[in-house]
Design a protein around this motif. Structure first.
Motif, PDB file in Angstrom:
ATOM      1  N   LEU A 142       1.078  -0.863  -0.213  1.00 22.99           N
ATOM      2  CA  LEU A 142       0.344  -0.036   0.043  1.00 22.99           C
ATOM      3  C   LEU A 142       1.043   1.043  -0.019  1.00 22.99           C
ATOM      4  O   LEU A 142       0.808   1.732  -0.602  1.00 22.99           O
ATOM      5  CB  LEU A 142      -0.713  -0.058   0.732  1.00 22.99           C
ATOM      6  CG  LEU A 142      -1.683  -0.922   1.282  1.00 22.99           C
ATOM      7  CD1 LEU A 142      -2.945  -0.961   2.258  1.00 22.99           C
ATOM      8  CD2 LEU A 142      -3.168  -1.121  -0.081  1.00 22.99           C
ATOM      9  N   GLY A 143       2.088   0.906   0.675  1.00 14.65           N
ATOM     10  CA  GLY A 143       3.163   2.318   0.915  1.00 14.65           C
ATOM     11  C   GLY A 143       3.044   2.681  -0.674  1.00 14.65           C
ATOM     12  O   GLY A 143       3.521   3.791  -1.001  1.00 14.65           O
ATOM     13  N   GLN A 144       3.519   1.834  -1.286  1.00 15.69           N
ATOM     14  CA  GLN A 144       4.079   2.250  -2.820  1.00 15.69           C
ATOM     15  C   GLN A 144       3.424   2.696  -3.773  1.00 15.69           C
ATOM     16  O   GLN A 144       3.689   2.514  -4.685  1.00 15.69           O
ATOM     17  CB  GLN A 144       4.376   0.036  -3.273  1.00 15.69           C
ATOM     18  CG  GLN A 144       6.215  -0.337  -2.545  1.00 15.69           C
ATOM     19  CD  GLN A 144       6.127  -1.516  -2.926  1.00 15.69           C
ATOM     20  OE1 GLN A 144       6.088  -1.895  -4.145  1.00 15.69           O
ATOM     21  NE2 GLN A 144       7.506  -2.577  -2.116  1.00 15.69           N
ATOM     22  N   LYS A 145       1.965   1.981  -3.402  1.00 16.72           N
ATOM     23  CA  LYS A 145       1.377   2.557  -4.331  1.00 16.72           C
ATOM     24  C   LYS A 145       0.530   4.005  -3.700  1.00 16.72           C
ATOM     25  O   LYS A 145      -0.674   4.274  -4.345  1.00 16.72           O
ATOM     26  CB  LYS A 145      -0.517   1.494  -4.348  1.00 16.72           C
ATOM     27  CG  LYS A 145      -0.253   0.479  -4.790  1.00 16.72           C
ATOM     28  CD  LYS A 145       0.265   0.298  -6.270  1.00 16.72           C
ATOM     29  CE  LYS A 145       0.515  -1.027  -7.093  1.00 16.72           C
ATOM     30  NZ  LYS A 145       1.043  -0.412  -7.995  1.00 16.72           N
ATOM     31  N   GLY A 146       0.976   4.450  -2.751  1.00 10.83           N
ATOM     32  CA  GLY A 146       0.896   5.629  -2.612  1.00 10.83           C
ATOM     33  C   GLY A 146       0.115   5.975  -1.525  1.00 10.83           C
ATOM     34  O   GLY A 146      -0.319   7.038  -0.794  1.00 10.83           O
ATOM     35  N   ALA A 147      -0.449   4.791  -0.135  1.00 14.32           N
ATOM     36  CA  ALA A 147      -0.988   5.456   0.959  1.00 14.32           C
ATOM     37  C   ALA A 147       0.367   6.673   2.199  1.00 14.32           C
ATOM     38  O   ALA A 147       1.188   6.317   2.056  1.00 14.32           O
ATOM     39  CB  ALA A 147      -1.691   4.028   1.332  1.00 14.32           C
ATOM     40  N   SER A 148      -0.851   7.149   2.537  1.00 11.40           N
ATOM     41  CA  SER A 148      -0.171   8.189   3.821  1.00 11.40           C
ATOM     42  C   SER A 148       0.420   7.565   4.690  1.00 11.40           C
ATOM     43  O   SER A 148      -0.278   6.416   4.464  1.00 11.40           O
ATOM     44  CB  SER A 148      -0.937   9.380   3.522  1.00 11.40           C
ATOM     45  OG  SER A 148      -1.932   8.958   4.665  1.00 11.40           O
ATOM     46  N   GLU A 149       0.738   8.251   5.304  1.00 12.13           N
ATOM     47  CA  GLU A 149       1.448   8.373   6.302  1.00 12.13           C
ATOM     48  C   GLU A 149       0.499   7.345   7.654  1.00 12.13           C
ATOM     49  O   GLU A 149       0.328   6.721   8.115  1.00 12.13           O
ATOM     50  CB  GLU A 149       3.219   8.661   7.100  1.00 12.13           C
ATOM     51  CG  GLU A 149       3.838   8.620   6.115  1.00 12.13           C
ATOM     52  CD  GLU A 149       4.148   6.935   7.115  1.00 12.13           C
ATOM     53  OE1 GLU A 149       4.094   6.794   7.311  1.00 12.13           O
ATOM     54  OE2 GLU A 149       4.825   6.998   5.111  1.00 12.13           O
ATOM     55  N   GLY A 150      -0.596   8.598   7.094  1.00 12.62           N
ATOM     56  CA  GLY A 150      -2.107   8.267   7.771  1.00 12.62           C
ATOM     57  C   GLY A 150      -2.646   7.480   8.166  1.00 12.62           C
ATOM     58  O   GLY A 150      -2.568   6.610   8.982  1.00 12.62           O
ATOM     59  N   LEU A 151      -2.426   6.675   6.628  1.00 11.06           N
ATOM     60  CA  LEU A 151      -3.632   5.353   6.955  1.00 11.06           C
ATOM     61  C   LEU A 151      -2.689   4.407   7.049  1.00 11.06           C
ATOM     62  O   LEU A 151      -3.137   3.117   7.655  1.00 11.06           O
ATOM     63  CB  LEU A 151      -3.781   5.451   5.316  1.00 11.06           C
ATOM     64  CG  LEU A 151      -4.509   3.586   4.832  1.00 11.06           C
ATOM     65  CD1 LEU A 151      -5.712   3.723   5.342  1.00 11.06           C
ATOM     66  CD2 LEU A 151      -4.724   3.996   3.128  1.00 11.06           C
ATOM     67  N   LEU A 152      -1.588   4.175   6.821  1.00 18.31           N
ATOM     68  CA  LEU A 152      -0.395   3.367   7.317  1.00 18.31           C
ATOM     69  C   LEU A 152      -0.685   3.222   8.555  1.00 18.31           C
ATOM     70  O   LEU A 152      -0.498   2.457   9.607  1.00 18.31           O
ATOM     71  CB  LEU A 152       0.685   3.331   7.001  1.00 18.31           C
ATOM     72  CG  LEU A 152       0.725   3.443   4.999  1.00 18.31           C
ATOM     73  CD1 LEU A 152       2.512   3.935   4.356  1.00 18.31           C
ATOM     74  CD2 LEU A 152       0.321   1.913   4.746  1.00 18.31           C
ATOM     75  N   SER A 153      -0.263   4.048   9.884  1.00 15.60           N
ATOM     76  CA  SER A 153      -0.691   4.146  10.413  1.00 15.60           C
ATOM     77  C   SER A 153      -1.531   3.659  11.070  1.00 15.60           C
ATOM     78  O   SER A 153      -2.284   2.693  12.164  1.00 15.60           O
ATOM     79  CB  SER A 153      -0.324   5.467  11.202  1.00 15.60           C
ATOM     80  OG  SER A 153       0.024   5.501  13.492  1.00 15.60           O
ATOM     81  N   ALA A 154      -2.646   4.034  10.302  1.00 16.23           N
ATOM     82  CA  ALA A 154      -4.552   3.250  11.464  1.00 16.23           C
ATOM     83  C   ALA A 154      -3.852   1.783  10.984  1.00 16.23           C
ATOM     84  O   ALA A 154      -5.190   1.504  11.961  1.00 16.23           O
ATOM     85  CB  ALA A 154      -5.379   3.876  10.742  1.00 16.23           C
ATOM     86  N   LEU A 155      -3.779   1.373   9.830  1.00 20.11           N
ATOM     87  CA  LEU A 155      -3.807   0.452   9.338  1.00 20.11           C
ATOM     88  C   LEU A 155      -2.729  -1.108  10.411  1.00 20.11           C
ATOM     89  O   LEU A 155      -2.967  -1.700  10.886  1.00 20.11           O
ATOM     90  CB  LEU A 155      -4.063   0.225   7.952  1.00 20.11           C
ATOM     91  CG  LEU A 155      -4.321   0.050   6.559  1.00 20.11           C
ATOM     92  CD1 LEU A 155      -3.450  -0.073   5.419  1.00 20.11           C
ATOM     93  CD2 LEU A 155      -5.576  -0.520   7.091  1.00 20.11           C
TER      94      LEU A 155
END
Length: 160
Positions: A142-155
């Motif tokens: 997801l990070g490689q696809k452009g997910a924000s730090e906020g989304l990655l942190s929530a996940l």
């Protein structure tokens, strides 16, 4: 073709009389999982870069990788709200072949807790420790696809 045998094996296990007795005859989740496994034999999910990454790093079949990743994404979609939910939804077209495994079946709507996530994983033959190995791979993808730090942190806080 390589993914067909594991998918058909999983489908056979899930539809066997002993599995129906174990999981409960007519159990909606089991019925949907059986349908998913059967559908997967001809599905393009095994070609997904995410599924390939999971199967390269974790000792699971493409069917298990696709089903486990789909369950994680369904749980996230059910638990996130607002901008994070919208952001995940905007990333999901890349994951459409995985999302189609849960599709309109309604099972994705029922994955709202770790218990339900683990129940789906167990039906796929994945234990909790194995499913936990999927998380960093999915987050990296997801990070490689452009997910924000906020989304990655929530996940990261949401998933096991």
């Amino acid at each position: 073709m390589k993914a067909t045998l594991p998918a058909l094996t999983l489908a056979a296990i899930l539809i066997s009389p002993s599995s129906q007795a174990l999981f409960g005859q007519g159990n909606t989740t089991t019925d949907v999982m059986t349908q998913m496994a059967t559908q997967f034999a001809d599905d393009q999910a095994s070609e997904s870069p995410l599924v390939q990454a999971i199967t390269e790093q974790v000792d699971v079949s493409p069917t298990q990788a696709a089903g486990g990743a789909s369950a994680l994404l369904a749980m996230a979609a059910n638990q996130l709200s607002g901008n994070q939910q919208q952001e995940l939804a905007s990333l999901r077209p890349d994951l459409s072949s995985l999302s189609s495994l849960l599709g309109d079946s309604g099972i994705g709507d029922n994955i709202g807790s770790l218990e339900s996530l683990y129940n789906v994983a167990d039906t796929l033959g994945i234990d909790a420790a194995t499913l936990q190995q999927f998380v960093p791979i999915v987050l990296d993808y997801l990070g490689q696809k452009g997910a924000s730090e906020g989304l990655l942190s929530a996940l990261t806080g949401l998933w096991p």
